[in-house]
Scaffold this motif. Sequence first.
Motif, PDB file in Angstrom:
ATOM      1  N   HIS A 141       0.796  -0.895  -0.104  1.00 52.05           N
ATOM      2  CA  HIS A 141       0.254   0.196  -0.007  1.00 52.05           C
ATOM      3  C   HIS A 141       0.688   1.407  -0.536  1.00 52.05           C
ATOM      4  CE1 HIS A 141      -2.473  -3.404   2.098  1.00 52.05           C
ATOM      5  NE2 HIS A 141      -3.294  -3.137   1.398  1.00 52.05           N
ATOM      6  N   GLN A 142       2.230   0.772  -0.031  1.00 53.28           N
ATOM      7  CA  GLN A 142       2.848   2.215  -0.174  1.00 53.28           C
ATOM      8  C   GLN A 142       2.718   3.692   1.481  1.00 53.28           C
ATOM      9  OE1 GLN A 142       5.613   2.972  -3.273  1.00 53.28           O
ATOM     10  NE2 GLN A 142       4.850   0.924  -2.676  1.00 53.28           N
ATOM     11  N   ARG A 143       3.273   2.481   2.280  1.00 46.64           N
ATOM     12  CA  ARG A 143       3.215   3.033   3.709  1.00 46.64           C
ATOM     13  C   ARG A 143       3.990   2.632   4.792  1.00 46.64           C
ATOM     14  NH1 ARG A 143      -3.521   2.816   5.049  1.00 46.64           N
ATOM     15  NH2 ARG A 143      -3.424   0.915   4.655  1.00 46.64           N
ATOM     16  N   LEU A 144       4.612   3.744   5.497  1.00 48.91           N
ATOM     17  CA  LEU A 144       5.374   3.044   6.301  1.00 48.91           C
ATOM     18  C   LEU A 144       4.222   2.970   8.326  1.00 48.91           C
ATOM     19  CD1 LEU A 144       9.003   3.507   6.928  1.00 48.91           C
ATOM     20  CD2 LEU A 144       7.766   3.893   9.485  1.00 48.91           C
ATOM     21  N   HIS A 145       4.265   2.296   8.554  1.00 49.64           N
ATOM     22  CA  HIS A 145       4.016   1.598   9.897  1.00 49.64           C
ATOM     23  C   HIS A 145       4.630   1.787  11.062  1.00 49.64           C
ATOM     24  CE1 HIS A 145      -0.043   0.333   7.690  1.00 49.64           C
ATOM     25  NE2 HIS A 145       0.597   0.108   7.180  1.00 49.64           N
ATOM     26  N   VAL A 146       4.363   2.928  11.985  1.00 50.14           N
ATOM     27  CA  VAL A 146       4.825   2.285  13.164  1.00 50.14           C
ATOM     28  C   VAL A 146       4.230   2.444  14.743  1.00 50.14           C
ATOM     29  CG1 VAL A 146       6.817   4.280  14.730  1.00 50.14           C
ATOM     30  CG2 VAL A 146       6.433   4.220  12.388  1.00 50.14           C
ATOM     31  N   LEU A 147       3.744   1.281  15.257  1.00 49.55           N
ATOM     32  CA  LEU A 147       3.114   0.565  16.045  1.00 49.55           C
ATOM     33  C   LEU A 147       4.036   1.155  17.331  1.00 49.55           C
ATOM     34  CD1 LEU A 147       2.959  -0.826  13.784  1.00 49.55           C
ATOM     35  CD2 LEU A 147       1.191  -2.041  14.899  1.00 49.55           C
ATOM     36  N   THR A 148       3.361   1.665  18.477  1.00 44.62           N
ATOM     37  CA  THR A 148       3.778   1.605  19.976  1.00 44.62           C
ATOM     38  C   THR A 148       3.375   1.351  21.018  1.00 44.62           C
ATOM     39  OG1 THR A 148       3.069   3.995  19.754  1.00 44.62           O
ATOM     40  CG2 THR A 148       6.138   3.512  19.226  1.00 44.62           C
ATOM     41  N   ASP A 149       3.495   1.512  21.878  1.00 46.67           N
ATOM     42  CA  ASP A 149       3.064   1.179  23.195  1.00 46.67           C
ATOM     43  C   ASP A 149       2.170  -0.475  23.302  1.00 46.67           C
ATOM     44  OD1 ASP A 149       3.701   3.555  24.245  1.00 46.67           O
ATOM     45  OD2 ASP A 149       1.743   4.999  22.959  1.00 46.67           O
ATOM     46  N   PRO A 150       2.416  -1.396  23.617  1.00 50.43           N
ATOM     47  CA  PRO A 150       1.937  -2.140  23.134  1.00 50.43           C
ATOM     48  C   PRO A 150       0.705  -2.906  24.624  1.00 50.43           C
ATOM     49  CG  PRO A 150       4.654  -2.897  23.691  1.00 50.43           C
ATOM     50  CD  PRO A 150       4.062  -1.506  23.725  1.00 50.43           C
ATOM     51  N   ALA A 151      -0.467  -3.343  24.890  1.00 49.89           N
ATOM     52  CA  ALA A 151      -1.245  -3.256  25.680  1.00 49.89           C
ATOM     53  C   ALA A 151      -1.573  -4.604  24.767  1.00 49.89           C
ATOM     54  CB  ALA A 151      -1.952  -2.338  26.283  1.00 49.89           C
ATOM     55  N   GLY A 152      -1.471  -5.665  25.807  1.00 53.55           N
ATOM     56  CA  GLY A 152      -2.384  -7.332  24.897  1.00 53.55           C
ATOM     57  C   GLY A 152      -2.280  -8.009  23.665  1.00 53.55           C
ATOM     58  N   SER A 153      -2.489  -7.911  23.077  1.00 57.72           N
ATOM     59  CA  SER A 153      -2.439  -8.210  21.896  1.00 57.72           C
ATOM     60  C   SER A 153      -3.225  -6.839  20.549  1.00 57.72           C
ATOM     61  CB  SER A 153      -4.086  -9.457  20.689  1.00 57.72           C
ATOM     62  OG  SER A 153      -4.661  -8.780  21.072  1.00 57.72           O
ATOM     63  N   GLU A 154      -2.578  -6.275  21.267  1.00 61.00           N
ATOM     64  CA  GLU A 154      -2.519  -4.988  19.808  1.00 61.00           C
ATOM     65  C   GLU A 154      -1.202  -3.498  20.334  1.00 61.00           C
ATOM     66  OE1 GLU A 154      -6.823  -3.030  21.145  1.00 61.00           O
ATOM     67  OE2 GLU A 154      -7.679  -4.692  20.000  1.00 61.00           O
ATOM     68  N   TYR A 155      -1.327  -2.890  19.715  1.00 58.03           N
ATOM     69  CA  TYR A 155      -0.572  -1.105  19.773  1.00 58.03           C
ATOM     70  C   TYR A 155      -1.247  -0.058  20.616  1.00 58.03           C
ATOM     71  CZ  TYR A 155       3.733  -4.087  19.219  1.00 58.03           C
ATOM     72  OH  TYR A 155       4.917  -4.543  18.968  1.00 58.03           O
ATOM     73  N   GLY A 156      -0.821   0.080  21.477  1.00 59.20           N
ATOM     74  CA  GLY A 156      -1.490   1.935  21.272  1.00 59.20           C
ATOM     75  C   GLY A 156      -1.268   2.557  20.450  1.00 59.20           C
ATOM     76  N   GLY A 157      -0.916   2.917  19.890  1.00 65.84           N
ATOM     77  CA  GLY A 157      -0.098   3.794  18.981  1.00 65.84           C
ATOM     78  C   GLY A 157       0.022   2.830  18.165  1.00 65.84           C
ATOM     79  N   HIS A 158      -0.693   4.062  16.862  1.00 67.08           N
ATOM     80  CA  HIS A 158      -0.268   3.099  15.947  1.00 67.08           C
ATOM     81  C   HIS A 158      -0.757   4.542  14.065  1.00 67.08           C
ATOM     82  CE1 HIS A 158      -1.441   0.194  11.941  1.00 67.08           C
ATOM     83  NE2 HIS A 158      -0.732   0.838  11.295  1.00 67.08           N
ATOM     84  N   ARG A 159       0.770   4.740  14.476  1.00 67.99           N
ATOM     85  CA  ARG A 159       1.034   5.755  12.738  1.00 67.99           C
ATOM     86  C   ARG A 159       0.994   5.288  11.636  1.00 67.99           C
ATOM     87  NH1 ARG A 159       3.455  11.394  15.156  1.00 67.99           N
ATOM     88  NH2 ARG A 159       1.908  11.632  13.739  1.00 67.99           N
ATOM     89  N   ILE A 160       0.341   6.012  10.205  1.00 64.16           N
ATOM     90  CA  ILE A 160       0.691   5.979   9.286  1.00 64.16           C
ATOM     91  C   ILE A 160       1.504   6.462   8.587  1.00 64.16           C
ATOM     92  CG2 ILE A 160       0.123   4.849   7.288  1.00 64.16           C
ATOM     93  CD1 ILE A 160      -2.874   3.739   8.950  1.00 64.16           C
ATOM     94  N   HIS A 161       2.243   6.476   7.504  1.00 70.03           N
ATOM     95  CA  HIS A 161       3.113   7.917   7.299  1.00 70.03           C
ATOM     96  C   HIS A 161       3.380   7.206   5.328  1.00 70.03           C
ATOM     97  CE1 HIS A 161       4.376   9.167  11.094  1.00 70.03           C
ATOM     98  NE2 HIS A 161       4.272   7.427  10.918  1.00 70.03           N
ATOM     99  N   SER A 162       2.796   8.620   5.131  1.00 71.97           N
ATOM    100  CA  SER A 162       3.086   8.627   3.184  1.00 71.97           C
ATOM    101  C   SER A 162       4.141   8.574   2.946  1.00 71.97           C
ATOM    102  CB  SER A 162       1.715   8.571   3.019  1.00 71.97           C
ATOM    103  OG  SER A 162       0.524   8.724   3.275  1.00 71.97           O
ATOM    104  N   PRO A 163       4.764   8.233   1.978  1.00 71.56           N
ATOM    105  CA  PRO A 163       6.042   9.029   0.469  1.00 71.56           C
ATOM    106  C   PRO A 163       5.781  10.566   1.075  1.00 71.56           C
ATOM    107  CG  PRO A 163       4.932   8.182  -0.485  1.00 71.56           C
ATOM    108  CD  PRO A 163       3.915   8.236   1.110  1.00 71.56           C
ATOM    109  N   GLY A 164       6.985  11.047   0.848  1.00 70.07           N
ATOM    110  CA  GLY A 164       6.601  12.745   1.237  1.00 70.07           C
ATOM    111  C   GLY A 164       7.516  13.033   2.691  1.00 70.07           C
ATOM    112  N   GLU A 165       6.909  12.215   3.917  1.00 70.88           N
ATOM    113  CA  GLU A 165       7.300  12.033   4.695  1.00 70.88           C
ATOM    114  C   GLU A 165       8.384  11.891   5.673  1.00 70.88           C
ATOM    115  OE1 GLU A 165       3.887  11.605   8.340  1.00 70.88           O
ATOM    116  OE2 GLU A 165       3.215  11.043   6.096  1.00 70.88           O
TER     117      GLU A 165
END
Length: 204
Positions: free
Chosen positions: A150-174
Amino acid sequence: MSAASVERPHSERPLIAEANRLMDRNPGYRVEIIGGLILMTPPPDGPHAFALTDLMIPFIAAGLHGDETKILQGVGLWLPTGTEDYAIPDLVVVDADLVDHLVENNCYDPVAFRLVLEVTSTNWKADLKTKVAAYAEAKIPVYVIVDRKHQRLHVLTDPAGSEYGGHRIHSPGESVTLPDSIGAKVTVDVDAILRAGRSQQVSD
């Protein structure tokens, strides 16, 4: 601190025994066990390797391959999601004393991992879904996904259980600066990494 366990005979680890047989029969394939299921990934294409090498440069420039941490590829990560579960991330930032945290089957305790990174291939759904839950369960502080599909970069942080509390999606140009918890300031050019990894195969 975790204690390294004694390696068990493969007769007591049927999934691991099968995974090792599959690796022997399919040279170059990555074989993992997540959620009690064996996952096989074909050998990476050239652009996958280009992206990984380009990603290592800012990590090394930031001093993360030194006395306190190491930047490594293809290291086994023991998972808490099943009795034989393990993953082999594309790239990791680990504590320099990684070898003191061996569990079994050449896999290491998650406590030694500061970041895991995956560059997607044809099995991109595993990186975007299955491994998100597995790495969160393992309490990996930062999970980065170079999503070539999908031509994106994901940064996941703050793991809790089976999920990440933080999930930021970045696009080209960033440009993305990763969390300081990995040990140094690392900034990634999203467009450059995605261009390096661009391949016709990612649309499969």
